[in-house]
Design a protein around this motif. Structure first.
Motif, mmCIF file in Angstrom:
data_model
loop_
_atom_site.group_PDB
_atom_site.id
_atom_site.type_symbol
_atom_site.label_atom_id
_atom_site.label_comp_id
_atom_site.label_asym_id
_atom_site.label_seq_id
_atom_site.Cartn_x
_atom_site.Cartn_y
_atom_site.Cartn_z
ATOM 1 N N VAL A 607 1.073 -1.381 -0.184
ATOM 2 C CA VAL A 607 -0.335 -0.207 0.053
ATOM 3 C C VAL A 607 1.100 1.041 0.110
ATOM 4 C CG1 VAL A 607 -1.707 -0.860 1.085
ATOM 5 C CG2 VAL A 607 -0.411 -0.019 2.403
ATOM 6 N N THR A 608 0.663 2.145 -0.981
ATOM 7 C CA THR A 608 1.498 3.640 -0.445
ATOM 8 C C THR A 608 0.988 4.461 -0.667
ATOM 9 O OG1 THR A 608 2.497 2.311 -3.087
ATOM 10 C CG2 THR A 608 2.595 4.269 -2.677
ATOM 11 N N ARG A 609 1.436 5.767 -0.585
ATOM 12 C CA ARG A 609 0.628 6.877 0.704
ATOM 13 C C ARG A 609 -0.155 7.233 -0.573
ATOM 14 N NH1 ARG A 609 3.016 12.079 -0.164
ATOM 15 N NH2 ARG A 609 2.049 13.871 1.575
ATOM 16 N N GLY A 610 -1.000 7.381 -0.278
ATOM 17 C CA GLY A 610 -2.409 8.489 -1.122
ATOM 18 C C GLY A 610 -2.567 7.312 -2.344
ATOM 19 N N ARG A 611 -2.812 6.431 -2.753
ATOM 20 C CA ARG A 611 -2.350 5.276 -3.245
ATOM 21 C C ARG A 611 -3.725 4.583 -3.230
ATOM 22 N NH1 ARG A 611 -0.664 3.460 -8.986
ATOM 23 N NH2 ARG A 611 -1.074 0.975 -8.842
ATOM 24 N N ASP A 612 -5.060 5.114 -4.578
ATOM 25 C CA ASP A 612 -6.435 4.335 -3.564
ATOM 26 C C ASP A 612 -6.500 2.764 -4.696
ATOM 27 O OD1 ASP A 612 -8.984 4.107 -3.429
ATOM 28 O OD2 ASP A 612 -10.077 5.190 -4.047
ATOM 29 N N ALA A 613 -5.439 2.259 -4.284
ATOM 30 C CA ALA A 613 -5.540 0.799 -4.694
ATOM 31 C C ALA A 613 -4.485 -0.119 -3.642
ATOM 32 C CB ALA A 613 -4.558 0.579 -6.264
ATOM 33 N N VAL A 614 -4.027 -1.369 -4.177
ATOM 34 C CA VAL A 614 -3.455 -2.615 -3.295
ATOM 35 C C VAL A 614 -2.983 -3.248 -4.107
ATOM 36 C CG1 VAL A 614 -3.622 -4.481 -2.209
ATOM 37 C CG2 VAL A 614 -5.126 -2.795 -1.383
ATOM 38 N N ASP A 615 -1.880 -3.001 -4.194
ATOM 39 C CA ASP A 615 -0.814 -3.781 -5.226
ATOM 40 C C ASP A 615 0.180 -5.453 -5.050
ATOM 41 O OD1 ASP A 615 -0.521 -1.298 -7.482
ATOM 42 O OD2 ASP A 615 0.217 -0.451 -5.602
ATOM 43 N N VAL A 616 -0.569 -5.801 -5.347
ATOM 44 C CA VAL A 616 0.253 -7.617 -5.296
ATOM 45 C C VAL A 616 0.787 -7.667 -6.174
ATOM 46 C CG1 VAL A 616 -0.305 -9.887 -4.449
ATOM 47 C CG2 VAL A 616 -1.931 -7.759 -4.321
ATOM 48 N N ALA A 714 -7.102 -5.716 -11.720
ATOM 49 C CA ALA A 714 -7.140 -5.930 -13.130
ATOM 50 C C ALA A 714 -5.724 -6.484 -12.757
ATOM 51 C CB ALA A 714 -6.340 -4.048 -12.828
ATOM 52 N N SER A 715 -5.113 -7.291 -13.472
ATOM 53 C CA SER A 715 -4.120 -8.185 -13.655
ATOM 54 C C SER A 715 -2.699 -7.805 -15.022
ATOM 55 C CB SER A 715 -4.105 -9.721 -13.592
ATOM 56 O OG SER A 715 -4.470 -10.146 -14.201
ATOM 57 N N ASP A 716 -2.125 -8.547 -14.721
ATOM 58 C CA ASP A 716 -0.981 -8.280 -16.442
ATOM 59 C C ASP A 716 -0.964 -9.591 -17.160
ATOM 60 O OD1 ASP A 716 0.546 -9.477 -14.173
ATOM 61 O OD2 ASP A 716 2.951 -8.126 -14.647
ATOM 62 N N ALA A 717 -1.326 -10.634 -16.412
ATOM 63 C CA ALA A 717 -1.665 -11.077 -16.804
ATOM 64 C C ALA A 717 -3.095 -12.942 -17.327
ATOM 65 C CB ALA A 717 -0.416 -12.907 -16.066
ATOM 66 N N LEU A 718 -3.551 -12.810 -16.279
ATOM 67 C CA LEU A 718 -5.011 -13.753 -15.696
ATOM 68 C C LEU A 718 -5.880 -13.197 -17.287
ATOM 69 C CD1 LEU A 718 -5.391 -13.685 -12.305
ATOM 70 C CD2 LEU A 718 -3.577 -15.230 -13.917
ATOM 71 N N TYR A 719 -6.703 -14.479 -17.442
ATOM 72 C CA TYR A 719 -7.280 -14.664 -18.755
ATOM 73 C C TYR A 719 -9.389 -14.799 -18.148
ATOM 74 C CZ TYR A 719 -3.528 -13.401 -22.101
ATOM 75 O OH TYR A 719 -2.254 -12.630 -22.360
ATOM 76 N N ASN A 720 -9.054 -15.701 -17.396
ATOM 77 C CA ASN A 720 -10.240 -16.684 -16.851
ATOM 78 C C ASN A 720 -10.648 -16.046 -16.479
ATOM 79 O OD1 ASN A 720 -10.664 -20.330 -17.579
ATOM 80 N ND2 ASN A 720 -11.383 -19.394 -16.074
ATOM 81 N N PHE A 721 -12.077 -15.719 -16.048
ATOM 82 C CA PHE A 721 -12.653 -15.867 -14.437
ATOM 83 C C PHE A 721 -14.173 -16.193 -14.678
ATOM 84 C CE2 PHE A 721 -10.189 -11.915 -16.516
ATOM 85 C CZ PHE A 721 -9.334 -11.854 -15.893
ATOM 86 N N ASP A 722 -15.131 -16.000 -13.857
ATOM 87 C CA ASP A 722 -15.923 -16.637 -12.937
ATOM 88 C C ASP A 722 -16.861 -15.590 -12.098
ATOM 89 O OD1 ASP A 722 -16.384 -19.169 -10.667
ATOM 90 O OD2 ASP A 722 -14.854 -18.430 -11.551
ATOM 91 N N ALA A 723 -17.623 -15.645 -11.763
ATOM 92 C CA ALA A 723 -18.593 -14.980 -10.933
ATOM 93 C C ALA A 723 -20.394 -15.858 -10.174
ATOM 94 C CB ALA A 723 -18.627 -13.593 -11.701
ATOM 95 N N LYS A 724 -20.294 -15.494 -9.344
ATOM 96 C CA LYS A 724 -21.500 -16.397 -8.923
ATOM 97 C C LYS A 724 -21.583 -16.425 -7.456
ATOM 98 C CE LYS A 724 -20.319 -21.788 -8.522
ATOM 99 N NZ LYS A 724 -20.964 -22.494 -9.359
ATOM 100 N N ASP A 725 -23.009 -16.784 -6.739
ATOM 101 C CA ASP A 725 -23.129 -16.304 -5.243
ATOM 102 C C ASP A 725 -22.542 -15.444 -5.010
ATOM 103 O OD1 ASP A 725 -24.541 -18.804 -6.272
ATOM 104 O OD2 ASP A 725 -23.084 -20.173 -5.913
ATOM 105 N N GLY A 726 -22.344 -14.290 -5.217
ATOM 106 C CA GLY A 726 -22.014 -13.342 -4.534
ATOM 107 C C GLY A 726 -19.936 -13.128 -4.364
ATOM 108 N N LEU A 760 4.878 -19.216 -11.130
ATOM 109 C CA LEU A 760 4.724 -18.753 -11.738
ATOM 110 C C LEU A 760 4.607 -17.522 -11.428
ATOM 111 C CD1 LEU A 760 1.812 -21.219 -13.558
ATOM 112 C CD2 LEU A 760 3.318 -20.254 -14.924
ATOM 113 N N ARG A 761 5.077 -16.644 -12.607
ATOM 114 C CA ARG A 761 4.862 -14.883 -11.526
ATOM 115 C C ARG A 761 4.041 -14.105 -12.453
ATOM 116 N NH1 ARG A 761 10.633 -13.176 -11.012
ATOM 117 N NH2 ARG A 761 10.532 -13.883 -13.411
ATOM 118 N N PHE A 762 3.357 -13.310 -11.269
ATOM 119 C CA PHE A 762 2.531 -12.129 -12.016
ATOM 120 C C PHE A 762 1.973 -10.902 -11.465
ATOM 121 C CE2 PHE A 762 -0.376 -15.557 -9.931
ATOM 122 C CZ PHE A 762 -1.337 -14.327 -9.902
ATOM 123 N N ASN A 763 1.763 -9.649 -11.537
ATOM 124 C CA ASN A 763 1.187 -9.188 -11.109
ATOM 125 C C ASN A 763 -0.464 -9.019 -11.007
ATOM 126 O OD1 ASN A 763 3.878 -8.332 -9.681
ATOM 127 N ND2 ASN A 763 4.227 -7.926 -12.389
#
Length: 879
Positions: A607-616, A714-726, A760-763
């Motif tokens: 987490v960075t000062r003033g940045r409205d994002a969490v970087d991983v 957001a990611s720099d590597a992933l392409y596959n997602f799913d969403a259900k049941d919240g 495997l590495r990604f961000n």
């Protein structure tokens, strides 16, 4: 008797350049197949044939000029139909928008230069579904028509095989998908195919019908037996006008028929994506997909940098001696790598292991060339910039100048990391007192810059003071630079800041906006924003699961329902170790290890000062079989996805409209199947609710929760997602087998290697999902670039911008040298759904551009000298 139908025989020989074989075998088969077809055409004076894929033609032209000349002869005679307009047949869900544009730039220009004809028909025989924005790309390239075969009519029913496909900007292409059969046929299938099409035609009001036939996958094409069966069938059916045809002739005939039968409304309109099919391809071979995405990003960043730096120091572009020619060659080779590797059995991850070893190596070469181009361009830029450093006193080393570059057309505001050696040898005065070495960081304004000293990238000779690394906040101008100096200066201290980040206790980091907490033994990581959890109250936070995935490379080959929604959990992962790494005024960071089964996931969270994002930063050590790893985020299930040239919203549950497929990869659809699918499309009949399941996505996803709050991923590597049941989930990798379509459980066939076992590495990042999400995703993929530069007095200031584009809804797709060397090519897309006047500035001067319609792609050629640049609207094919 006037024939009731005209059957257009579309002879083809689909050829995968890479699949169950390597690229050498694939391209060589291109010669064998084309020779065979040419010989058959010599025998049969009526036979016609279609062939796309510029890569195959290029190989023939270079290695078999005689065969290439024979092809040219039949193209001129109208019997060989050059189609497609792309280098190869790409996957049509996963590449970035500009990759598709480059396919048409390279392919269309090649075909016109060799055959004197402009291709007007796109051809995707075998790609696994199609993104919603593809009509906008096709229209921008001048492609008026599009033929394809997947998904089949019983997966995506449409009232007629010929229909309009409309993109989000209203661009339309006329499409054709055969109702019966697939893009080819088996040796003994010709009569059955014709019978099936005739039966289906009686349920339609189309006179012109496409008949796709020929052996395919490893080349092949029409056979003598097929031609004899066609001749016999034609004799028995005088009510059908059977003609040897091509895709251009088929679509021209369909358009004439449309005019006679009431105009454009004669064909139904399909809006949105043409999906889903063979869903395993969205995640197979993560080790290749990750490298492919990186190559696209590096190519884009380097190309923009080189183009604008070259164009800002003279005519567009400046010819810097033989180096310009060398860079042009490198750019060409980089894009050849990106385009070839977008092929629909390479990027989707469905080829053999040996082939992937070679394709990954090819991408590595392209990445190096992209970095080299960008390095040369930034070095040239530094020659123009004042990079002087302060004069040291006494026997002290001078400071180190670093040029920091923003490759985006809008300002970058955020953190950067810089590292440099402060002397040519270790600074012995601070031997074993490394933390006491005073560092001065000077910004482009000549004033001490706010910074935080962090660990260097190495862990060697740790008692020696030599190199220093910092994280610092910057505001970089659009497509611009800033010079930063790092120096050993006695007595130097970093300026203080208000509202610093903190790590108030082990396993907690906080920047005043986000608070992240991880505890050993918990299932997940808890994240609060402005004092409230970003996750649902009944969720475990950010975590991971291993789910059962016994399906092969493509997923369920027959679209088995249980292969579409993969939710059977094998392992719920838990946090096994936590370590705070940084706590300072600019950034706090911690390392969290999660484990599940034999695998582990290491997340370095900042987490960075003033940045409205969490970087991983994520590192996966994967050791499973017949399973997939998913990141789990209980934030909601109403999702909007970034996809090529569009944004699509998908509901978590959908009505089942498809019937069970008969057969496998190439379904044996009967006239009855096609009619049932057609009736379903016309009636809007609703079936039972089912989870949408695994879906493809791009750089970012925006989720809306039940309380109306949004969540951005957001990611720099992933392409596959799913969403259900919240719950929203992102697939990281799969442990299937190479080029495999056999349902296999984890305890079967242990001798066959599981895909992606290893590291495997990604961000990725988490944000509020507001209007800044697309820009954050772009910056994640293409971060600022820094290089060490020699200090000298330059004519340009220590910070500046070479160009900018606005407003924010105008997305820059490309800024590159024109293919003919005459100026630069600028390509953008409007992304908010409202017509917009783009604002382009180069060297501080406004360049007048034409308005861009909502969601449309626009291309201009820029010519002239800095200060007097003119823009002329053009298209993808005229670069």
């Amino acid at each position: 008797m006037k024939p009731a139908y005209t059957f257009h025989l579309i002879g083809n020989a689909h050829l995968d350049p890479v699949w169950l074989w390597d690229w050498r075998e694939g391209l060589s088969e291109g010669i064998v197949t084309c020779r065979t077809i040419l010989d058959l055409m010599d025998e049969n004076k009526d036979l016609t044939f279609i062939r796309g894929e510029a890569a195959i033609y290029q190989h023939i032209e270079q290695n078999d000029p005689e065969t290439f000349s024979r092809i040219k002869k039949y193209v001129k005679a109208g019997r060989w139909d050059v189609v497609g307009g792309t280098l190869i047949q790409p996957d049509t869900n996963l590449p970035m928008t500009e990759t598709f544009a480059r396919h048409f730039t390279h392919g269309l220009n090649y075909f016109e230069s060799r055959f004197g004809k402009r291709v007007r028909v796109g051809w995707s025989a075998d790609s696994f579904g199609h993104a919603a924005g593809l009509p906008e790309i096709l229209a921008a390239a001048g492609i008026e028509n599009y033929a394809f075969s997947r998904p089949a009519p019983n997966i995506v029913p449409i009232a007629k095989p010929a229909f309009w496909w409309e993109g989000p900007g209203g661009s339309r292409v006329l499409c054709y998908r055969p109702n019966i059969g697939w893009y080819g046929c088996e040796r003994e299938e010709m009569t059955k195919r014709l019978d099936g099409l005739l039966a289906d035609s009686k349920n339609l009001d189309l006179h012109n019908v496409g008949v796709f036939y020929g052996l395919g996958n490893h080349g092949g094409g029409p056979t003598r037996r097929m031609l004899e069966e066609i001749k016999a069938w034609k004799k028995k059916h005088p009510e059908v006008n059977v003609v040897f045809s091509g895709l251009h002739r088929l679509f021209d005939s369909l358009r004439k028929e449309m005019t006679k039968k009431g105009g454009e409304s004669f064909f139904p309109v399909h809006r949105g994506e043409l999906n889903f099919v063979l869903r395993g391809c969205y995640a197979s071979l993560a080790k290749f997909k990750f490298q492919y995405r990186k190559t696209e990003a590096l190519a884009s960043s380097a190309e923009k940098t080189d183009a604008i730096v070259s164009g800002s120091t003279g005519n567009l572009p400046v010819q810097r001696g033989h180096g310009q020619v060398a860079r042009a060659t490198k750019r060409y080779e980089i894009w050849q790598s990106i385009l070839f590797n977008s092929f629909h059995d390479i990027l989707p991850g469905s080829s053999i292991e040996r082939a992937f070893d070679e394709q990954i190596a090819w991408l590595g070469g392209a990445q190096h060339d992209a970095r080299a181009i960008q390095f040369e361009a930034l070095t040239a830029l530094s020659h123009q910039v004042d990079t002087r450093v302060s004069t040291p006193k006494g026997d002290m080393p001078s400071g180190v100048a670093l040029l920091v570059w923003n490759p985006h057309p809008r300002p970058y505001v955020g953190p950067i990391e810089l590292e440099a050696s402060l002397d040519y040898r270790p600074i012995w005065k601070y031997h074993k007192k490394v933390d006491q070495l005073p560092l001065k960081v000077t910004g482009a304004d000549g004033k001490p810059a706010v910074h935080q000293i962090i660990a260097t990238e190495h862990n060697s000779m740790v008692e020696l003071a030599w190199r220093k690394r910092v994280v610092m906040p910057v505001e970089l101008p659009a497509l611009g630079w800033s010079v930063v100096e790092l120096a050993w200066v006695e007595g130097a201290t970093a300026p203080s800041v208000d509202q610093p980040t903190t790590a108030p206790m082990p396993g907690v980091i906080d920047n005043g906006i986000y608070r992240v907490q991880a505890r050993v033994g918990d299932k997940g990581i808890q994240i609060n924003r402005n004092g409230r959890s970003i996750f649902n109250s009944n969720g475990d936070g950010l975590t991971a699961v291993t789910v059962e995935d016994p399906w092969g490379s493509w997923g369920g080959m027959a679209e088995e329902p249980e292969s579409l929604d993969l939710s059977t959990v094998r392992h719920h992962w838990r946090i096994s170790e936590v370590q705070n790494l940084e706590s300072g005024p600019i950034r706090s960071k911690m390392w969290v290890k999660l484990e599940g089964g034999r695998s582990r996931l290491e997340l370095t969270i900042s987490v960075t000062r003033g940045r409205d994002a969490v970087d991983v930063q994520a590192r996966v050590l994967w050791d499973e079989r017949s399973a997939r790893l998913k990141l789990v985020m209980p934030v909601g299930d109403q999702a909007e996805y970034d996809v090529p040239a569009a944004r699509v919203s998908r509901e978590p549950m959908v009505r089942k409209v498809q019937s069970e497929l008969r057969g496998g990869m190439n379904p044996d659809i009967t006239a009855e199947d096609a009619d049932a699918a057609r009736r379903s499309a016309l009636s809007g009949r609703e079936g039972e609710l089912k989870p949408l399941g695994e879906v493809p996505g791009g750089r970012w996803v925006r989720i809306r929760g039940a309380n109306g709050a949004t969540f951005g991923f957001a990611s720099d590597a992933l392409y596959n997602f799913d969403a259900k049941d919240g719950v929203f989930r992102a697939t990281v990798c799969r442990a299937s087998r190479y080029a495999d379509d056999v349902h296999t459980t984890s305890d079967e066939r242990h001798w066959q290697p599981a895909v992606d076992n290893g590291e495997l590495r990604f961000n990725f990042l988490i944000s509020p999902g507001d209007e800044k999400l697309p820009q954050l995703a772009e910056q994640l993929e293409q971060p600022p670039v820094s290089i060490l530069v020699p200090p000298h007095k330059g004519k340009w200031k220590r910070t500046g911008s070479l160009a900018s584009i606005g407003p924010d809804n105008i997305k820059l797709l490309a800024l590159k040298p024109a293919e003919d060397g005459k100026g630069l090519i600028l390509r953008v897309q409007e992304t908010s759904g409202r017509a917009t006047q783009p604002q382009l500035k180069i060297a501080g001067k406004t360049v007048k551009l034409t308005r861009v319609d909502a969601n449309r792609i626009a291309t201009w050629r820029l010519t002239g000298k800095p200060g007097s640049i003119k823009a002329r609207e053009t298209n993808i094919a005229e670069e």
